[in-house]
Design a protein around this motif. Structure first.
Motif, short mmCIF file in Angstrom:
data_model
loop_
_atom_site.label_atom_id
_atom_site.label_comp_id
_atom_site.label_asym_id
_atom_site.label_seq_id
_atom_site.Cartn_x
_atom_site.Cartn_y
_atom_site.Cartn_z
N LEU A 136 21.19 -53.43 22.71
CA LEU A 136 21.07 -54.21 21.48
C LEU A 136 22.43 -54.65 20.97
O LEU A 136 22.60 -55.79 20.50
CB LEU A 136 20.34 -53.40 20.40
N ILE A 137 23.42 -53.77 21.08
CA ILE A 137 24.78 -54.15 20.67
C ILE A 137 25.30 -55.29 21.54
O ILE A 137 25.91 -56.25 21.05
CB ILE A 137 25.72 -52.94 20.72
N ILE A 138 25.04 -55.21 22.85
CA ILE A 138 25.43 -56.29 23.75
C ILE A 138 24.74 -57.60 23.36
O ILE A 138 25.37 -58.67 23.32
CB ILE A 138 25.08 -55.93 25.21
N LEU A 139 23.44 -57.53 23.04
CA LEU A 139 22.69 -58.72 22.64
C LEU A 139 23.31 -59.39 21.42
O LEU A 139 23.56 -60.61 21.41
CB LEU A 139 21.23 -58.35 22.36
N PHE A 140 23.56 -58.60 20.37
CA PHE A 140 24.10 -59.19 19.14
C PHE A 140 25.57 -59.57 19.30
O PHE A 140 26.07 -60.45 18.59
CB PHE A 140 23.90 -58.22 17.97
N LEU A 141 26.25 -58.94 20.24
CA LEU A 141 27.63 -59.34 20.54
C LEU A 141 27.65 -60.72 21.20
O LEU A 141 28.57 -61.52 20.97
CB LEU A 141 28.29 -58.30 21.45
N ILE A 142 26.63 -61.01 21.99
CA ILE A 142 26.51 -62.35 22.59
C ILE A 142 26.30 -63.40 21.51
O ILE A 142 26.94 -64.46 21.52
CB ILE A 142 25.37 -62.38 23.63
N THR A 143 25.38 -63.14 20.56
CA THR A 143 25.14 -64.12 19.49
C THR A 143 26.40 -64.28 18.63
O THR A 143 26.72 -65.38 18.18
CB THR A 143 23.96 -63.71 18.61
N PHE A 144 27.11 -63.17 18.41
CA PHE A 144 28.36 -63.24 17.66
C PHE A 144 29.37 -64.13 18.39
O PHE A 144 30.02 -64.99 17.77
CB PHE A 144 28.93 -61.84 17.49
N SER A 145 29.50 -63.94 19.69
CA SER A 145 30.49 -64.69 20.46
C SER A 145 30.19 -66.18 20.49
O SER A 145 31.09 -67.02 20.38
CB SER A 145 30.56 -64.14 21.89
N LEU A 146 28.90 -66.52 20.65
CA LEU A 146 28.52 -67.93 20.65
C LEU A 146 28.83 -68.56 19.30
O LEU A 146 29.29 -69.71 19.22
CB LEU A 146 27.03 -68.07 20.98
N SER A 147 28.57 -67.84 18.21
CA SER A 147 28.87 -68.33 16.87
C SER A 147 30.37 -68.48 16.68
O SER A 147 30.85 -69.42 16.02
CB SER A 147 28.31 -67.38 15.81
N ARG A 148 31.11 -67.57 17.26
CA ARG A 148 32.57 -67.61 17.18
C ARG A 148 33.11 -68.88 17.82
O ARG A 148 34.13 -69.43 17.39
CB ARG A 148 33.13 -66.37 17.88
N GLY A 149 32.43 -69.36 18.87
CA GLY A 149 32.83 -70.60 19.52
C GLY A 149 32.80 -71.79 18.58
O GLY A 149 33.66 -72.67 18.64
N LEU A 150 31.79 -71.84 17.71
CA LEU A 150 31.71 -72.92 16.72
C LEU A 150 32.94 -72.91 15.82
O LEU A 150 33.56 -73.95 15.57
CB LEU A 150 30.45 -72.75 15.86
N CYS A 151 33.31 -71.73 15.35
CA CYS A 151 34.45 -71.61 14.44
C CYS A 151 35.76 -71.93 15.14
O CYS A 151 36.66 -72.55 14.56
CB CYS A 151 34.50 -70.20 13.86
N SER A 152 35.88 -71.53 16.39
CA SER A 152 37.13 -71.71 17.11
C SER A 152 37.49 -73.18 17.26
O SER A 152 38.62 -73.60 16.97
CB SER A 152 37.03 -71.06 18.50
N VAL A 153 36.53 -73.99 17.70
CA VAL A 153 36.81 -75.41 17.89
C VAL A 153 36.98 -76.12 16.55
O VAL A 153 37.93 -76.87 16.35
CB VAL A 153 35.67 -76.08 18.70
N ALA A 154 36.08 -75.86 15.61
CA ALA A 154 36.11 -76.56 14.33
C ALA A 154 37.35 -76.22 13.52
O ALA A 154 37.97 -77.10 12.91
CB ALA A 154 34.85 -76.23 13.53
N SER A 155 37.75 -74.94 13.50
CA SER A 155 38.88 -74.54 12.65
C SER A 155 40.18 -75.18 13.11
O SER A 155 41.00 -75.58 12.27
CB SER A 155 39.01 -73.01 12.65
N LYS A 156 40.37 -75.28 14.41
CA LYS A 156 41.61 -75.91 14.91
C LYS A 156 41.64 -77.38 14.56
O LYS A 156 42.70 -77.95 14.26
CB LYS A 156 41.73 -75.69 16.42
N ASP A 157 40.47 -78.03 14.60
CA ASP A 157 40.42 -79.44 14.26
C ASP A 157 40.67 -79.66 12.77
O ASP A 157 41.40 -80.58 12.38
CB ASP A 157 39.06 -80.02 14.66
N VAL A 158 40.07 -78.82 11.94
CA VAL A 158 40.29 -78.92 10.49
C VAL A 158 41.75 -78.64 10.17
O VAL A 158 42.36 -79.33 9.34
CB VAL A 158 39.36 -77.95 9.73
N LEU A 159 42.33 -77.64 10.83
CA LEU A 159 43.75 -77.33 10.62
C LEU A 159 44.62 -78.53 10.96
O LEU A 159 45.54 -78.88 10.21
CB LEU A 159 44.15 -76.13 11.49
#
Length: 436
Positions: A136-159
């Motif tokens: 279950l931790i692995i499962l939610f870590l996957i959803t966390f990582s995918l969500s992190r991808g959204l922030c990674s690309v968007a934050s650099k562009d906003v910066l």
């Protein structure tokens, strides 16, 4: 006469701007909002960095999974999954983000999803055990990582749209330093709590607290004043994504950066092996986790502002110097553990080594993040971030096999091998062109 807001005064002080404000690489409308955006982004990123530390797979999550008796083979996957899961989809995520004139809302969505994922891990930690908890931790870590991808690309562009060149490295440096203070306090509390035998309830509540950091970050980021930007391309999904992979072939400088970044993974990949060394020779007492967190926090406090200022002058040199520090540290640790028996049981050695590694890793991260933002403008910046992160994601999955190699070679041997890659990364980084 115009009243000068305190954010403008503080911004000018931190960036040594005495006369006209420098607005290199952004338009005039964005320049007027730079001080406010500067501190909103700093505060938002500070909170997520604290959340990252308190749910870090290299320390906290590995500790917690062991505590709930999750299988060892699942624990070995959490670092590659967390990192690669956020990187692999980014080339497709970039196609979606390119269609948005304002991209801060993509970051807000990603932060809220990360909050939900980490909170779910907290509940799993509190109420489940064994293999079920691990999966279950692995499962939610996957959803966390995918969500992190959204922030990674968007934050650099906003910066890139809101903060001018020669100011981005300082912003990252100050952010890392402030978050380092908070991390230091958290580590001290963990050391104190270990005296009363901290149990699973304490660790699960720590993860709950970490999750709230992303929720507050999302609320703060909503206040960033972002003006509409480019929306060209991005409507053909996978087709456009694959076309952007041609950047690796056609752009020599970008290709060199990816090679350098791949080799510089040594500073991140060696971190859990320093923790394993300490557990092997000193035991698994709870205070050790606090000491490693304190060492990491002190490293950020002391080094990040310096690295940030250096990155605004030459981000490729920061990558080079930091990689050399990480590599030489690994070589020294190999020699000490292999040939100086008394060093194995030295309680001071492992936190000190982790502190030095934290300084080096802070420099590697600040250098390569500043470099990728400064290397291009507009949608090309988004493409560079997405392509490089996707490739690094694949490389991380491959290096996930290091955990299997641990059964055949010593932990200190793995550190030595990764450190040699770090030396190669320093050389390639030094060959990169300056972009500041």
């Amino acid at each position: 006469m115009k009243t000068i807001h305190w954010t403008e005064r503080l911004y000018d002080y931190l960036n040594n701007e005495e006369d006209a404000r420098i607005c290199k690489d952004i338009d005039e409308s964005a320049c007027q909002n730079t001080p406010k955006n500067y501190f909103l982004i700093m505060l938002s990123n500070t909170l997520t960095k604290l959340g990252d530390t308190l749910s870090n797979p290299k320390t906290v999550l590995a500790w917690v999974m062991s505590y709930v008796n999750a299988p060892i083979y699942l624990i070995s996957f959490i670092v590659p999954i967390r990192e690669s899961g956020s990187m692999l989809p980014q080339i497709v995520i970039a196609s979606y983000i390119r269609t948005k004139e304002k991209r801060k809302w993509v970051y807000v969505l990603g932060a809220i999803l990360q909050f939900a994922s980490i909170a779910a891990i907290g509940f799993v930690t509190l109420y489940t055990q064994g293999a079920l908890a691990g999966w279950l931790i692995i499962l939610f870590l996957i959803t966390f990582s995918l969500s992190r991808g959204l922030c990674s690309v968007a934050s650099k562009d906003v910066l890139g749209k809101t903060i001018p060149k020669t100011r981005r490295g300082k912003l990252k440096g100050y952010t890392a330093a402030v978050s380092g203070v908070l991390v230091l306090l958290a580590g001290l509390y963990m050391v104190y709590q270990s005296k009363s035998d901290a149990g699973i309830t304490f660790y699960s509540y720590t993860i709950f607290f970490a999750s709230i950091m992303w929720l507050i970050s999302a609320v703060i980021y909503m206040g960033v004043q972002e003006f509409p930007g480019e929306t060209s391309g991005g409507r053909n999904g996978w087709k456009e994504a694959m076309e952007r992979m041609n950047l690796v072939r056609s752009d020599k400088g970008f290709r060199q950066f990816i090679i350098a970044r791949s080799l510089l993974l040594c500073s991140a990949l060696t971190a859990p092996f320093y923790v394993i060394l300490a557990q092997t020779y000193l035991g698994k007492e709870g205070y050790l986790l606090g000491l490693f967190i304190i060492a990491n926090g002190l490293a950020s406090i002391l080094s990040a502002p310096v690295w940030g200022r250096m990155a605004d002058v030459s981000s490729k040199n920061v990558m080079t110097f930091a990689a050399i520090i990480a590599a030489l540290l690994g070589i020294v640790m190999f020699v000490l553990i292999s040939f100086v028996p008394i060093a194995k049981n030295a309680y001071w050695l492992y936190p000190v080594a982790f502190f030095i590694l934290g300084i080096a890793h802070s420099g590697v991260r600040l250098g390569r993040k500043t470099y990728i933002v400064d290397i291009a403008k507009g949608n090309k910046r988004t493409d560079y971030v997405a392509v490089s992160n996707t490739i690094i994601g694949f490389i991380l999955l491959i290096t996930g096999g290091i955990s299997a190699a641990a059964a055949t070679i010593s932990t200190e041997g793995i550190i030595l091998v990764l450190s040699l890659f770090g030396l190669a990364g320093a050389y390639v980084s030094y060959q990169l062109p300056n972009v500041e």
